[in-house]
Design a protein around this motif. Structure first.
Motif, PDB file in Angstrom:
ATOM      1  N   ILE A  35       0.842  -1.208   0.000  1.00  0.00           N
ATOM      2  CA  ILE A  35       0.000   0.000   0.000  1.00  0.00           C
ATOM      3  C   ILE A  35       0.865   1.241   0.000  1.00  0.00           C
ATOM      4  CG2 ILE A  35      -1.643   1.305   1.366  1.00  0.00           C
ATOM      5  CD1 ILE A  35      -2.811  -1.391   2.245  1.00  0.00           C
ATOM      6  N   VAL A  36       1.908   1.234   0.861  1.00  0.00           N
ATOM      7  CA  VAL A  36       2.778   2.421   0.950  1.00  0.00           C
ATOM      8  C   VAL A  36       3.458   2.680  -0.390  1.00  0.00           C
ATOM      9  CG1 VAL A  36       4.908   3.263   1.979  1.00  0.00           C
ATOM     10  CG2 VAL A  36       3.136   2.292   3.422  1.00  0.00           C
ATOM     11  N   LEU A  37       3.901   1.593  -1.049  1.00  0.00           N
ATOM     12  CA  LEU A  37       4.656   1.779  -2.284  1.00  0.00           C
ATOM     13  C   LEU A  37       3.776   2.213  -3.449  1.00  0.00           C
ATOM     14  CD1 LEU A  37       7.135  -1.197  -2.238  1.00  0.00           C
ATOM     15  CD2 LEU A  37       7.655   1.199  -2.008  1.00  0.00           C
ATOM     16  N   THR A  38       2.553   1.691  -3.528  1.00  0.00           N
ATOM     17  CA  THR A  38       1.789   1.908  -4.757  1.00  0.00           C
ATOM     18  C   THR A  38       0.608   2.837  -4.595  1.00  0.00           C
ATOM     19  OG1 THR A  38       0.369   0.024  -4.348  1.00  0.00           O
ATOM     20  CG2 THR A  38       2.380  -0.383  -5.580  1.00  0.00           C
ATOM     21  N   HIS A  39       0.150   3.069  -3.370  1.00  0.00           N
ATOM     22  CA  HIS A  39      -1.053   3.872  -3.239  1.00  0.00           C
ATOM     23  C   HIS A  39      -0.695   5.348  -3.198  1.00  0.00           C
ATOM     24  CE1 HIS A  39      -5.157   4.818  -2.294  1.00  0.00           C
ATOM     25  NE2 HIS A  39      -4.741   5.585  -1.332  1.00  0.00           N
ATOM     26  N   ARG A  40      -1.374   6.118  -3.990  1.00  0.00           N
ATOM     27  CA  ARG A  40      -1.200   7.569  -3.890  1.00  0.00           C
ATOM     28  C   ARG A  40      -2.553   8.212  -4.132  1.00  0.00           C
ATOM     29  NH1 ARG A  40       1.490   6.294  -8.790  1.00  0.00           N
ATOM     30  NH2 ARG A  40       3.317   5.961  -7.537  1.00  0.00           N
ATOM     31  N   GLU A  41      -2.726   9.340  -3.424  1.00  0.00           N
ATOM     32  CA  GLU A  41      -3.969  10.081  -3.596  1.00  0.00           C
ATOM     33  C   GLU A  41      -3.952  10.764  -4.949  1.00  0.00           C
ATOM     34  OE1 GLU A  41      -6.521  10.306  -1.520  1.00  0.00           O
ATOM     35  OE2 GLU A  41      -5.626   9.058   0.042  1.00  0.00           O
TER      36      GLU A  41
END
Lengths: 232, 129
Positions: free
Chosen positions: A192-198
């Motif tokens: 999630i940290v690596l691929t999720h962006r707002e």
């Protein structure tokens, strides 16, 4: 072989001979041997094709075929739960993930292939090391004449595969199991940290806000006089 | 070889039959139209006929389009919960014989993944936007 107790596990695969049908006739035996060699050949062939095929998408598809046939091999030695897991987890999830990764990469694969001969010695070295380890493992196993009853975790040979796994996993290997949970948690958070962006400028649906909205908030009754408009 | 093979394969006969029939049908669906077309139609291919045609545009891109990374995130979340369920199966079979320790272990495991789920939910990783 026939003189041995039928409840005694098979020496190599730790399965009870009572579940084995090959004592009953040679025909089943032939079919099982045929199935084994069929699955094994396809596993090796599709594994080789995974490496050599030029299109990475084709590689993943060959890998899926290898997974399916490995599941067939697991069925043959009686590890039915493992076989189903192989199909569900590896074919159903891991292969799809591989496909996504392959599709996500923007790499000139012809250029990538150009380094094949350069990395060949290193790859061969790793292959030789792996081969030696396998030879040592099998050789020691056969030389030391280790029976299945001396193995860790062997319980009742008549027990179904899934139950034996459960008994070993949730008793003896409890900490490892909890560790697996931690690893999964870390993997999830990491992904999630690596691929999720707002993404800015999107207007997501806010369901609770939608439900809370009453007619009174949205509509207004007015009685405009003739000739006058309504102020919005 | 026979010593390593010790499963009652007869139980898998129905699956094998289904597999065989599926294989037969799929092969027939591929082969039969080809045979029928061979005998009923004229086969005169030439370069212009074989070029791709899509609303008049030539295909100018590689068919391997890039995917958004969001698909990857969904896939990896799926794998993680898939594995969670995979761990539940042997637990469900054995928990009544194993007692409270096994039960508690699974609850801790589920709590670990519930933390992950709560995090994913909070961050908005489950939303597609």
């Amino acid at each position: 072989m026939g003189a041995r107790n039928r409840r005694e596990p098979c020496r190599r695969c730790a399965l009870p001979l009572s579940r084995s049908r090959f004592l009953q006739g040679s025909q089943d035996n032939v079919i099982q041997a045929f199935a084994f060699y069929l699955f094994a050949t396809i596993v090796i062939a599709s594994g080789a094709l995974t490496i050599v095929s030029r299109n990475p998408v084709h590689s993943v598809l060959w890998l899926i075929l290898a997974f399916f046939n490995a599941a067939g091999l697991m069925l043959l030695i009686g590890a039915e739960f493992i076989a189903m897991l192989l199909v569900i987890v590896y074919v159903g999830a891991v292969a799809v993930l591989f496909l996504f990764v392959v599709m996500m990469l923007d790499i000139d694969f012809a250029e990538l292939r150009a380094g094949f001969t350069r990395y060949l010695p290193f790859g061969l070295l790793i292959a030789v090391v792996l081969l030696c380890e396998m030879i040592f493992a099998v050789g020691v196993w056969n030389f030391a004449d280790i029976g299945p009853d001396t193995r860790m975790g062997t319980i009742d040979p008549d027990m179904p595969n899934i139950e034996a796994i459960g008994r070993a996993l949730y008793d003896r290997y409890l900490l490892v199991f909890e560790g697996a949970g931690i690893v999964l948690l870390v993997a999830m958070v990491g992904a999630i940290v690596l691929t999720h962006r707002e993404r800015g400028g999107v207007r997501p649906q806010n369901i609770s806000k939608q439900i809370k909205r009453r007619p009174e908030d949205a509509t207004r009754n007015t009685q405009p006089e003739v000739g006058k408009g309504v102020e919005l | 070889m026979p010593e390593t093979i010790a499963v009652d394969l007869a139980e898998y006969l129905p699956i094998l039959l289904f597999l065989g029939i599926a294989l037969l049908l799929s092969t027939a669906f591929v082969i039969l139209p080809m045979i029928v077309a061979r005998f009923t139609g004229a086969s005169k291919p030439y370069a212009n006929k074989l070029t791709e045609y899509e609303c008049g545009f030539p295909a100018f891109e590689d068919s391997r389009g890039q995917f958004d990374v969001r698909f990857y995130l969904v896939a990896i979340l799926f794998i993680i919960f898939d594995l969670e369920v995979a761990f539940l199966f042997p637990w469900a079979v054995t928990v009544f014989d194993m007692g409270w320790v096994a039960w508690g272990a699974m609850m801790v495991f589920l709590a670990e993944l519930a933390i992950g789920l709560a995090y994913a939910w909070k961050v908005g990783a489950l939303e597609w936007e």
